[in-house]
Design an enzyme around this catalytic site. Structure first.
Site, PDB file in Angstrom:
ATOM      1  N   GLY A  42       0.894  -1.150   0.000  1.00 45.61           N
ATOM      2  CA  GLY A  42       0.000   0.000   0.000  1.00 45.61           C
ATOM      3  C   GLY A  42       0.932   1.199   0.000  1.00 45.61           C
ATOM      4  O   GLY A  42       2.066   1.111   0.491  1.00 45.61           O
ATOM      5  N   LYS A  43       0.451   2.300  -0.548  1.00 38.62           N
ATOM      6  CA  LYS A  43       1.370   3.416  -0.794  1.00 38.62           C
ATOM      7  C   LYS A  43       1.973   4.012   0.476  1.00 38.62           C
ATOM      8  O   LYS A  43       3.084   4.515   0.468  1.00 38.62           O
ATOM      9  CB  LYS A  43       0.684   4.502  -1.624  1.00 38.62           C
ATOM     10  CG  LYS A  43       0.554   4.088  -3.088  1.00 38.62           C
ATOM     11  CD  LYS A  43      -0.129   5.113  -3.921  1.00 38.62           C
ATOM     12  CE  LYS A  43      -0.094   4.735  -5.395  1.00 38.62           C
ATOM     13  NZ  LYS A  43       1.248   4.833  -5.983  1.00 38.62           N
ATOM     14  N   THR A  45       2.754   2.406   3.501  1.00 37.27           N
ATOM     15  CA  THR A  45       3.874   1.614   4.037  1.00 37.27           C
ATOM     16  C   THR A  45       5.014   1.551   3.019  1.00 37.27           C
ATOM     17  O   THR A  45       6.179   1.546   3.413  1.00 37.27           O
ATOM     18  CB  THR A  45       3.428   0.209   4.522  1.00 37.27           C
ATOM     19  OG1 THR A  45       2.312  -0.223   3.772  1.00 37.27           O
ATOM     20  CG2 THR A  45       3.067   0.241   5.991  1.00 37.27           C
ATOM     21  N   GLY A 226       8.014   6.873 -16.266  1.00 33.30           N
ATOM     22  CA  GLY A 226       8.386   5.461 -16.380  1.00 33.30           C
ATOM     23  C   GLY A 226       9.827   5.322 -16.867  1.00 33.30           C
ATOM     24  O   GLY A 226      10.734   5.991 -16.360  1.00 33.30           O
ATOM     25  N   GLY A 229      12.238   8.373 -17.579  1.00 29.30           N
ATOM     26  CA  GLY A 229      12.822   9.265 -16.566  1.00 29.30           C
ATOM     27  C   GLY A 229      11.777  10.110 -15.867  1.00 29.30           C
ATOM     28  O   GLY A 229      10.678   9.639 -15.579  1.00 29.30           O
ATOM     29  N   GLY A 256       7.203   4.203  -8.618  1.00 28.10           N
ATOM     30  CA  GLY A 256       6.782   5.585  -8.370  1.00 28.10           C
ATOM     31  C   GLY A 256       6.858   5.935  -6.885  1.00 28.10           C
ATOM     32  O   GLY A 256       7.317   7.020  -6.514  1.00 28.10           O
ATOM     33  N   ASP A 257       6.427   5.011  -6.029  1.00 24.24           N
ATOM     34  CA  ASP A 257       6.489   5.263  -4.578  1.00 24.24           C
ATOM     35  C   ASP A 257       7.947   5.390  -4.136  1.00 24.24           C
ATOM     36  O   ASP A 257       8.292   6.259  -3.321  1.00 24.24           O
ATOM     37  CB  ASP A 257       5.837   4.112  -3.796  1.00 24.24           C
ATOM     38  CG  ASP A 257       4.334   4.026  -4.026  1.00 24.24           C
ATOM     39  OD1 ASP A 257       3.750   5.010  -4.505  1.00 24.24           O
ATOM     40  OD2 ASP A 257       3.748   2.965  -3.733  1.00 24.24           O
ATOM     41  N   ILE A 290      14.881  -5.393  -9.205  1.00 21.27           N
ATOM     42  CA  ILE A 290      14.654  -6.334  -8.092  1.00 21.27           C
ATOM     43  C   ILE A 290      13.181  -6.720  -8.057  1.00 21.27           C
ATOM     44  O   ILE A 290      12.304  -5.868  -8.233  1.00 21.27           O
ATOM     45  CB  ILE A 290      15.069  -5.668  -6.756  1.00 21.27           C
ATOM     46  CG1 ILE A 290      16.566  -5.339  -6.796  1.00 21.27           C
ATOM     47  CG2 ILE A 290      14.739  -6.566  -5.563  1.00 21.27           C
ATOM     48  CD1 ILE A 290      17.016  -4.371  -5.737  1.00 21.27           C
TER      49      ILE A 290
HETATM   50  N1  LIG Z   1      12.081   0.606 -16.914  1.00 20.46           N
HETATM   51  C1  LIG Z   1      12.649   1.516 -16.121  1.00 20.46           C
HETATM   52  N2  LIG Z   1      13.992   1.727 -16.177  1.00 20.46           N
HETATM   53  C2  LIG Z   1      14.586   2.630 -15.373  1.00 20.46           C
HETATM   54  N3  LIG Z   1      13.913   3.405 -14.490  1.00 20.46           N
HETATM   55  C3  LIG Z   1      12.575   3.242 -14.407  1.00 20.46           C
HETATM   56  C4  LIG Z   1      11.866   2.291 -15.209  1.00 20.46           C
HETATM   57  N4  LIG Z   1      10.550   2.369 -14.884  1.00 20.46           N
HETATM   58  C5  LIG Z   1      10.442   3.308 -13.922  1.00 20.46           C
HETATM   59  N5  LIG Z   1      11.653   3.854 -13.641  1.00 20.46           N
HETATM   60  C6  LIG Z   1      11.951   4.931 -12.683  1.00 20.46           C
HETATM   61  O1  LIG Z   1      10.907   4.991 -11.727  1.00 20.46           O
HETATM   62  C7  LIG Z   1      10.256   6.259 -11.765  1.00 20.46           C
HETATM   63  C8  LIG Z   1       8.784   6.067 -11.498  1.00 20.46           C
HETATM   64  O2  LIG Z   1       8.228   5.233 -12.492  1.00 20.46           O
HETATM   65  P1  LIG Z   1       6.755   5.424 -13.081  1.00 20.46           P
HETATM   66  O3  LIG Z   1       6.651   6.693 -13.840  1.00 20.46           O
HETATM   67  O4  LIG Z   1       6.416   4.154 -13.795  1.00 20.46           O
HETATM   68  O5  LIG Z   1       5.897   5.590 -11.744  1.00 20.46           O
HETATM   69  P2  LIG Z   1       4.442   5.081 -11.403  1.00 20.46           P
HETATM   70  O6  LIG Z   1       3.601   4.997 -12.629  1.00 20.46           O
HETATM   71  O7  LIG Z   1       3.945   5.931 -10.288  1.00 20.46           O
HETATM   72  O8  LIG Z   1       4.808   3.633 -10.896  1.00 20.46           O
HETATM   73  P3  LIG Z   1       4.032   2.640  -9.959  1.00 20.46           P
HETATM   74  O9  LIG Z   1       2.583   3.012 -10.009  1.00 20.46           O
HETATM   75  O10 LIG Z   1       4.339   1.293 -10.546  1.00 20.46           O
HETATM   76  O11 LIG Z   1       4.647   2.835  -8.614  1.00 20.46           O
HETATM   77  C9  LIG Z   1      10.583   6.840 -13.144  1.00 20.46           C
HETATM   78  O12 LIG Z   1      10.546   8.248 -13.127  1.00 20.46           O
HETATM   79  C10 LIG Z   1      11.990   6.301 -13.376  1.00 20.46           C
HETATM   80  O13 LIG Z   1      12.924   7.130 -12.709  1.00 20.46           O
END
Ligand SMILES: Nc1ncnc2c1ncn2[C@@H]1O[C@H](COP(=O)(O)OP(=O)(O)OP(=O)(O)O)[C@@H](O)[C@H]1O
Length: 311
Positions: A42-43, A45, A226, A229, A256-257, A290
């Protein structure tokens, strides 16, 4: 008075995954392979554990059931060195959990339980914040009821804290001005949704963030992209942080978290927003190599070793 570097108000939950070769019918007992509880918290924790592992003095606020899933959240927080005093307990509702049944083609069916976060009370949040006056950052999101998250942020701001919001999941109704929020973290899909844009529309990230700034009245908008960057608009200053390419992406859930937690940790250490995002991009890149969510949030020494190798 227990001052903290960061206070996190958001949900805790634990997903259970099971692999099945067909969908059960009513009355059927289905034997499944490999049933396990995922370490994705959950976001709330997630962010608190990530911060704790980086050595940031962190406290969690939220509500869990009197059940093993709640115990698990408390254990994760404590093991990460985060304060779980305000992980309130309830007998009314069980801790948020879902059963994710995965089929032979990888398709999934989710049975999602109501979360104990829905019975978290505003007074409980206010009391926790009063007991932690003088803390530096307050971070929240909408896996607790939006009304509670925003009341918490307004009160934290009144107490002089810097406020951070990740408005996920986004409410269907448009929100009012959020001018008591200092930092807004969103991903690109959320950015387009806020601006009423189709997911594949053409608006440039900079224009999107300008609109988000305007709609919510928040000065610092950080948008993750994603594998591409991240990017931010700090007042009128725009910056784009290029992606960190890793050899093998294993699991991006919770990236993202982790990114947000790592960026906040750097702000606590006195870095600029741009420096914080550069470091967070490397932290999140390590995390996607990981498997799992909570296991991917690595301690400071491991992140530094990864960054050194990467440089
Ligand atoms: N395939 C990848 N390779 C390298 N870095 C990544 C990759 N995917 C995500 N990241 C890193 O993680 C950060 C957050 O990813 P993302 O934009 O997918 O967040 P999110 O949609 O909130 O993710 P989630 O909901 O899965 O937590 C990106 O800004 C980037 O720095």
């Amino acid at each position: 008075m227990a001052k903290k570097d960061v206070i996190v108000l958001n949900s805790h939950g634990a997903g259970q995954y099971a692999y099945a070769d067909h969908m059960p019918k009513w009355g059927e007992t289905l034997s499944v392979k490999n049933w396990y509880v995922a370490e994705d918290g959950g976001k709330g924790t997630n962010v608190a554990v990530a911060l704790g592992r980086l050595g940031i003095d962190t406290a969690y606020i939220g509500k869990v059931g009197n059940d093993p899933w709640g115990d698990l959240g408390e254990k994760w927080l404590k093991e990460a060195g985060a304060d779980a005093t305000y992980m309130y307990r309830t007998d009314e509702v069980s801790t948020g959990t879902g059963l994710i049944l995965i089929g032979p083609e990888g398709q999934n069916t989710v049975i999602d339980g109501d979360s104990s976060s829905i019975v978290l009370k505003e007074e409980e949040v206010i009391q926790a914040l009063d007991n932690m006056k003088g803390s530096t950052f307050f971070v929240t999101g909408f896996e607790v009821p939006m009304r509670i998250a925003l009341a918490g942020a307004k009160y934290a701001k009144k107490l002089g804290m810097l406020t951070v919001l990740n408005p996920s999941p986004l409410p269907e109704e448009p929100m009012k001005k959020l001018d008591y929020i200092d930092y807004l973290f969103i991903n690109e899909v959320e950015g387009r949704y806020i601006c009423n844009e189709a997911e594949d529309a053409e608006l440039e990230p900079r224009r999107l963030m300008e609109e988000v700034q305007e709609i919510y009245g928040v000065g610092n908008v950080i948008m993750t992209l994603g594998a591409e960057g991240s990017t931010a608009l700090q007042g009128e200053e725009f910056f784009n942080i290029p992606p960190v390419r890793v050899e093998k992406v294993v699991n991006t859930a919770g990236a993202g978290d982790g990114f947000m937690a790592a960026a906040i940790a750097n702000l606590v250490w006195g870095k600029t927003l741009k420096e914080a995002m550069e470091w967070a991009g490397k932290y999140a890149a390590l995390s996607v190599t990981i498997n799992g969510t909570i296991p991917a949030y690595r301690p400071l020494d491991e992140v530094n070793a990864f960054i050194e190798k990467y440089n």
